[in-house]
Design a protein around this motif. Sequence first.
Motif, PDB file in Angstrom:
ATOM      1  N   LEU A  16     -24.801 -11.793  41.154  1.00 14.42           N
ATOM      2  CA  LEU A  16     -25.496 -12.996  41.627  1.00 14.42           C
ATOM      3  C   LEU A  16     -25.705 -13.977  40.478  1.00 14.42           C
ATOM      4  CD1 LEU A  16     -28.643 -12.940  43.925  1.00 14.42           C
ATOM      5  CD2 LEU A  16     -28.562 -14.407  41.915  1.00 14.42           C
ATOM      6  N   ASP A  20     -24.118 -17.704  40.129  1.00  8.38           N
ATOM      7  CA  ASP A  20     -25.060 -18.805  39.988  1.00  8.38           C
ATOM      8  C   ASP A  20     -24.786 -19.606  38.717  1.00  8.38           C
ATOM      9  OD1 ASP A  20     -27.364 -20.431  40.034  1.00  8.38           O
ATOM     10  OD2 ASP A  20     -28.659 -18.824  39.288  1.00  8.38           O
ATOM     11  N   SER A  24     -23.112 -23.295  38.816  1.00  5.44           N
ATOM     12  CA  SER A  24     -23.943 -24.449  38.458  1.00  5.44           C
ATOM     13  C   SER A  24     -23.237 -25.401  37.510  1.00  5.44           C
ATOM     14  CB  SER A  24     -25.259 -23.978  37.834  1.00  5.44           C
ATOM     15  OG  SER A  24     -25.056 -23.438  36.537  1.00  5.44           O
ATOM     16  N   TRP A  47     -28.199 -20.006  34.245  1.00  8.68           N
ATOM     17  CA  TRP A  47     -28.467 -19.780  35.654  1.00  8.68           C
ATOM     18  C   TRP A  47     -29.637 -20.635  36.120  1.00  8.68           C
ATOM     19  CZ3 TRP A  47     -33.252 -17.780  34.936  1.00  8.68           C
ATOM     20  CH2 TRP A  47     -33.468 -16.860  33.908  1.00  8.68           C
ATOM     21  N   THR A  48     -29.887 -20.608  37.439  1.00  2.00           N
ATOM     22  CA  THR A  48     -30.866 -21.491  38.054  1.00  2.00           C
ATOM     23  C   THR A  48     -31.983 -20.690  38.737  1.00  2.00           C
ATOM     24  OG1 THR A  48     -29.901 -21.646  40.274  1.00  2.00           O
ATOM     25  CG2 THR A  48     -28.897 -23.012  38.552  1.00  2.00           C
ATOM     26  N   ASP A  50     -32.014 -19.599  41.638  1.00  2.00           N
ATOM     27  CA  ASP A  50     -31.466 -18.497  42.428  1.00  2.00           C
ATOM     28  C   ASP A  50     -31.640 -17.167  41.692  1.00  2.00           C
ATOM     29  OD1 ASP A  50     -30.123 -21.070  42.873  1.00  2.00           O
ATOM     30  OD2 ASP A  50     -28.949 -20.023  44.388  1.00  2.00           O
ATOM     31  N   THR A  51     -31.227 -17.162  40.435  1.00  6.13           N
ATOM     32  CA  THR A  51     -31.308 -15.939  39.633  1.00  6.13           C
ATOM     33  C   THR A  51     -32.745 -15.610  39.266  1.00  6.13           C
ATOM     34  OG1 THR A  51     -29.090 -16.277  38.737  1.00  6.13           O
ATOM     35  CG2 THR A  51     -30.582 -14.881  37.458  1.00  6.13           C
ATOM     36  N   MET A 123     -30.623 -16.797  49.108  1.00 10.95           N
ATOM     37  CA  MET A 123     -29.929 -16.878  47.817  1.00 10.95           C
ATOM     38  C   MET A 123     -30.348 -15.753  46.871  1.00 10.95           C
ATOM     39  SD  MET A 123     -31.938 -20.062  46.017  1.00 10.95           S
ATOM     40  CE  MET A 123     -33.548 -19.815  45.227  1.00 10.95           C
ATOM     41  N   ARG A 124     -31.519 -15.171  47.082  1.00  8.16           N
ATOM     42  CA  ARG A 124     -32.095 -14.226  46.117  1.00  8.16           C
ATOM     43  C   ARG A 124     -32.082 -12.784  46.607  1.00  8.16           C
ATOM     44  NH1 ARG A 124     -37.593 -16.953  48.059  1.00  8.16           N
ATOM     45  NH2 ARG A 124     -38.392 -15.320  49.459  1.00  8.16           N
ATOM     46  N   ASP A 257     -23.969 -23.605  43.209  1.00  8.21           N
ATOM     47  CA  ASP A 257     -24.625 -22.504  42.505  1.00  8.21           C
ATOM     48  C   ASP A 257     -25.172 -21.479  43.493  1.00  8.21           C
ATOM     49  OD1 ASP A 257     -26.530 -24.585  43.153  1.00  8.21           O
ATOM     50  OD2 ASP A 257     -28.027 -23.472  42.018  1.00  8.21           O
ATOM     51  N   THR A 258     -25.720 -21.960  44.609  1.00  8.92           N
ATOM     52  CA  THR A 258     -26.310 -21.040  45.582  1.00  8.92           C
ATOM     53  C   THR A 258     -25.244 -20.297  46.378  1.00  8.92           C
ATOM     54  OG1 THR A 258     -28.387 -22.240  45.747  1.00  8.92           O
ATOM     55  CG2 THR A 258     -27.736 -20.932  47.659  1.00  8.92           C
ATOM     56  N   ALA A 261     -23.847 -17.785  44.087  1.00 10.52           N
ATOM     57  CA  ALA A 261     -24.818 -16.715  43.823  1.00 10.52           C
ATOM     58  C   ALA A 261     -24.819 -15.709  44.959  1.00 10.52           C
ATOM     59  CB  ALA A 261     -26.216 -17.304  43.637  1.00 10.52           C
TER      60      ALA A 261
END
Length: 300
Positions: A16, A20, A24, A47-48, A50-51, A123-124, A257-258, A261
């Motif tokens: 993930l 991500d 991104s 990473w963003t 999400d991570t 996303m997570r 990114d999502t 991810a």
Amino acid sequence: MSTDSLMRATASLYGLALGDALGSQFFVPANRTHLTAHTPPPGPWQWTDDTEMACSVYRVLADHGSVDQDALAAGFAAHHDFDRGYGPATGRMLRLVREGGDWRALAGGLFDGKGSWGNGAAMRVAPLGAWFAGDLDEAVRQAELSATVTHAHPEAIAGAVAVAVATAAATQPDLSPGRFLDHVLDHTPLSMVRDGIAEARALLTIGDPLLAGRTLGNGRNVSAHDTVPFTLWAAARHLDAFEAAFWATASAGGDVDTTCAIVGGILGARVGLDRLPATWSREAEPLPEWAGAPRHPSRS
């Protein structure tokens, strides 16, 4: 806690984070030629949100063995970094939780009391699906618990359930793309998300991610039903090929990114930590120490 659950969740979390972080990079105009050429841009890749949120899910599972909603809300709030790209509603909610607000009232009160139907819960959630891979019904229940901490709308919950079940199902050997999506359809509640997954099932014979993204949605509207069906199409089309799945997902544009991810988390659980692209993993930002994940072998 079983060792297998932890190993699967760890591989999913790293997949993930890799999706991500690399995904991104394509919001930067100078990197778009790399996307067309299917070549990663120079690192490092950050990473963003999400991570960051997936790390909290992972840590709660490692600490409790299941979703403790109060602990998860506290983790989200404590580790909320505004600069990671959170949506405004979630960012404001987490700030209020950090200041002592009740996450139940705050999540349920978003958007005139309807709750958020954004893609944040989906996303997570992949590491959770990997953790409960041996029990799809439990993966559904735990995904619902994890989603409602921030996203109370039924569509967002359905999106989280679909990704969790997809991740759990992806760990099965000898899995066909159609059977993979059938598992998800069997466990996803009636919703626009489920309708989109059924459409994704019908599009499996089509190999063009741009067409699939235009038909199913590519996350541009950041809703669960605009995001999850396409990501499951991309994962199904490339179940055993992490890099091919990444490029197919990223090439559709949107909330890159999502979407990357989600696909990275699903396929990370399937291929395992050692089969994630090592050269890519070295360019991705390391996971935060507070997540408690083992060090990635590419950094040993």
